[in-house]
Scaffold this motif. Sequence first.
Motif, PDB file in Angstrom:
ATOM      1  N   ILE A  66       9.644 -19.759  -1.827  1.00 35.74           N
ATOM      2  CA  ILE A  66      10.783 -19.710  -1.894  1.00 35.74           C
ATOM      3  C   ILE A  66      12.023 -19.603  -0.786  1.00 35.74           C
ATOM      4  N   PHE A  67      12.002 -18.404   0.220  1.00 35.19           N
ATOM      5  CA  PHE A  67      12.411 -19.291   1.694  1.00 35.19           C
ATOM      6  C   PHE A  67      12.573 -20.108   2.247  1.00 35.19           C
ATOM      7  N   THR A  68      11.472 -21.143   2.099  1.00 33.45           N
ATOM      8  CA  THR A  68      11.111 -22.490   2.774  1.00 33.45           C
ATOM      9  C   THR A  68      12.482 -23.472   2.180  1.00 33.45           C
ATOM     10  N   PHE A  69      12.062 -23.190   0.519  1.00 33.62           N
ATOM     11  CA  PHE A  69      13.189 -24.247  -0.258  1.00 33.62           C
ATOM     12  C   PHE A  69      14.399 -23.890   0.084  1.00 33.62           C
ATOM     13  N   LEU A  70      14.649 -22.197   0.272  1.00 31.24           N
ATOM     14  CA  LEU A  70      16.133 -21.938   0.050  1.00 31.24           C
ATOM     15  C   LEU A  70      16.858 -22.966   1.228  1.00 31.24           C
ATOM     16  N   PHE A  71      16.086 -21.758   2.415  1.00 28.98           N
ATOM     17  CA  PHE A  71      16.648 -21.799   3.957  1.00 28.98           C
ATOM     18  C   PHE A  71      16.523 -22.985   4.755  1.00 28.98           C
ATOM     19  N   SER A  72      15.635 -23.657   4.656  1.00 33.57           N
ATOM     20  CA  SER A  72      14.575 -24.976   5.252  1.00 33.57           C
ATOM     21  C   SER A  72      15.384 -25.893   4.495  1.00 33.57           C
ATOM     22  N   LYS A  73      14.742 -26.340   3.006  1.00 39.28           N
ATOM     23  CA  LYS A  73      15.167 -27.465   2.586  1.00 39.28           C
ATOM     24  C   LYS A  73      16.877 -27.219   2.042  1.00 39.28           C
ATOM     25  N   THR A  74      17.738 -25.863   1.172  1.00 44.60           N
ATOM     26  CA  THR A  74      18.697 -26.288   1.180  1.00 44.60           C
ATOM     27  C   THR A  74      20.050 -25.886   2.100  1.00 44.60           C
ATOM     28  N   TRP A  75      19.388 -24.222   2.674  1.00 44.40           N
ATOM     29  CA  TRP A  75      20.962 -23.748   4.496  1.00 44.40           C
ATOM     30  C   TRP A  75      19.614 -24.718   5.573  1.00 44.40           C
ATOM     31  N   LYS A  76      19.152 -24.948   5.719  1.00 42.60           N
ATOM     32  CA  LYS A  76      18.604 -25.900   6.422  1.00 42.60           C
ATOM     33  C   LYS A  76      19.315 -24.705   8.391  1.00 42.60           C
ATOM     34  N   ILE A  77      18.146 -24.025   8.020  1.00 42.80           N
ATOM     35  CA  ILE A  77      18.096 -23.020   9.584  1.00 42.80           C
ATOM     36  C   ILE A  77      17.092 -23.700   9.772  1.00 42.80           C
ATOM     37  N   ASP A  78      17.883 -23.366  11.020  1.00 40.29           N
ATOM     38  CA  ASP A  78      17.132 -23.928  12.156  1.00 40.29           C
ATOM     39  C   ASP A  78      16.067 -23.301  13.272  1.00 40.29           C
ATOM     40  N   SER A  79      14.158 -23.581  12.801  1.00 48.98           N
ATOM     41  CA  SER A  79      13.289 -22.178  13.549  1.00 48.98           C
ATOM     42  C   SER A  79      12.671 -22.771  14.109  1.00 48.98           C
ATOM     43  N   GLY A  80      12.787 -24.183  15.309  1.00 46.74           N
ATOM     44  CA  GLY A  80      13.124 -24.461  16.833  1.00 46.74           C
ATOM     45  C   GLY A  80      11.701 -25.101  16.279  1.00 46.74           C
TER      46      GLY A  80
END
Lengths: 274, 403
Positions: free
Chosen positions: A60-74
């Motif tokens: 869920i978090f990967t979908f939300l924050f990586s794919k949708t909001w594109k948080i940069d996790s370095g």
Amino acid sequence: MEKLITNIKPPSGLSIGLKELWQYRELFYFFTWRDIKVKYKQTYLGILWALLQPLGMMLIFTFLFSKTWKIDSGPIAYPIFVLSGLICWNLFSSSVSHAGESMIQNAHIIKKIYFPRLIIPCSAMLVALFDFLIAFIIFMVLCPVLKQPYDWTAIIYFPAGILLSLLAAAGLGFFLAALNVKFRDFRYALPFLLQVLFFASQVIYPLQSVQQSFYKYLLALNPMNAAIELFRAPLSPVSPDMRIVAIGVTSALLLFVIGLFYFRKTEAYFADLA
Amino acid sequence: MKPAIEIRNLGKRYKLTTSPPYVALRDVISDSVKNIFSKKKKPENSFWALQDIDFDIEPGERVGIIGRNGAGKSTLLKIISRITPPTTGNAIVRGRVGSLLEVGTGFHPELTGRENIYLNGSILGLKKAEINKQLDAIIEFSGVEKFIDTPLKHYSSGMQLRLAFSVAAHLEPEILLIDEVLAVGDMEFQKKCLGKMEEVSKKDGRTILFVSHNLKAINDFCQKALLLDKGKMVLYDKVKTITNAYITSLDTGKIERKLRLKTSKSIYFSSIKAVDGSRKSKFVFSNGEKIAIIISVENNDWQNDFTIGFGLNCFPKGRILISHKVCKSINMKLAKEFIVWLPIDELTPNSYSIDISILDDKKEILDSMMDALSFEIALANTKFEGLGYDYGIISKELTWQDI
């Protein structure tokens, strides 16, 4: 046979009572065994639940924050980034909530039998640790699958992160367990508190992405930031921010000492209050 | 040899609270805010559940603790078993203490009988190796072999109790504390347990502290006894001396029981006593006498109709009859007395206790009290004399016919 001599006196002074805890180690084992056994009885999937929950959250978090909001996790791939944070966070949050509820749940035993009361929140935490270890094994397997290497420093950093999570959880858990006996308010405050702490921990975002250093170090007072920082260190070529770690370790130690001593100070009267 | 238990100047004070013992944070905050604004300090409401208790128990002695409800018997056991700390004084306990304050403590319905034996055993202070060694004996003694690997939630309450007793009966502490656990369970199994306890205590010289309302059980089982009254020690001596002292103290008119001195309840019980035909208070009633109970009710501010009722319990068998009366509202600040005659001709020689309650018109409890009063019907000069141990609960002449 050597006789056990007990002198029963009004409570005074403070000690951790390690010797007594050691005498009661079998009871400790049985409480933990009971809680683990009961937890997964009558569930079809059994301990698989310990895996499904963090894996589901990871998706869920990967979908939300990586794919949708594109948080940069370095340098760490986001799914692994968030999973590493999640399993540490779950260890902390379920330790705190199990320990916090434990005294009330076992009130019927506390009122009837004497044993060092510290056994109860500790064994509640061990149940959370058991769930964590299962998730941790899957995490170790999943890293190479998702092409995320970890280096040899993992031998130091993984245990350090786990220990720090447990230390902080113990401090908060003991404190809440004791408070809960007296003030039932904390039962209702606890889920809210944990929610706030979750967003104040670098589970779904990296703490380094916080721009203002004041806020960054304010957030570092939450020991879980240091714990996750340590836990993620072997996954990334960037070394952990030692200032964050130092602040977190200090606050965890402080929390632990306060929690433990508050618990020890009030435990004698649990049976009268519970 | 040093005493097994040395008790010196022991006391326990409880703070009195009108609300439940746990507190809402809101009240603490609002109280402390109030305290800032008013100079008046709240008078501390506390009472001594135990005071100046001083006695020794030698190893191997079986000591009974006698006293009315609220005399501090259970508090004393709780202190010795370290569940609650004393406020003053100290107690030196030499040997491992096992307490049967509650059998089956920690039983978990989801675990099997076998698993519960381990859990309960370790809570009661047995080591795992000791449980392993005793496991077969425990299972056999309980009589639930067939279901030992079934989750406890599928057991009947009787089976759970048998299993619980069975673990408790196999405890091997040097000092055993028993608090009227024998009031539950079926008669036959109780006897089996008492027998087992007596056997081990005589064989191994185990020290036993036994709290009970049942004077007969104390007389049979103990050598010495301690008489407590309102938290103070009255007498500590041979069991015969103590039970006699107890009965005479009860018999000399001191038995009217003041139930509540001050309360916020709108209507409440203020006293209760058991009387004979000439309205004299008594504890022991003999054959041919009449028995009535006199219950006094005081009204603070209750303006509606109410129902007053009581339940008569036969010790240890349980509730044998109930009775109630619907009353018209009475004036505020008024007291009212009720007298109820009991059917003594149909009661057997036993110990009895009375539970009382007042209900409102919606059957909600306004005031209630368990074991508010107890009395005994003596065996001497009854048709039951010499007829063994158990006389049942109903005394009735039946007709026998040849056919």
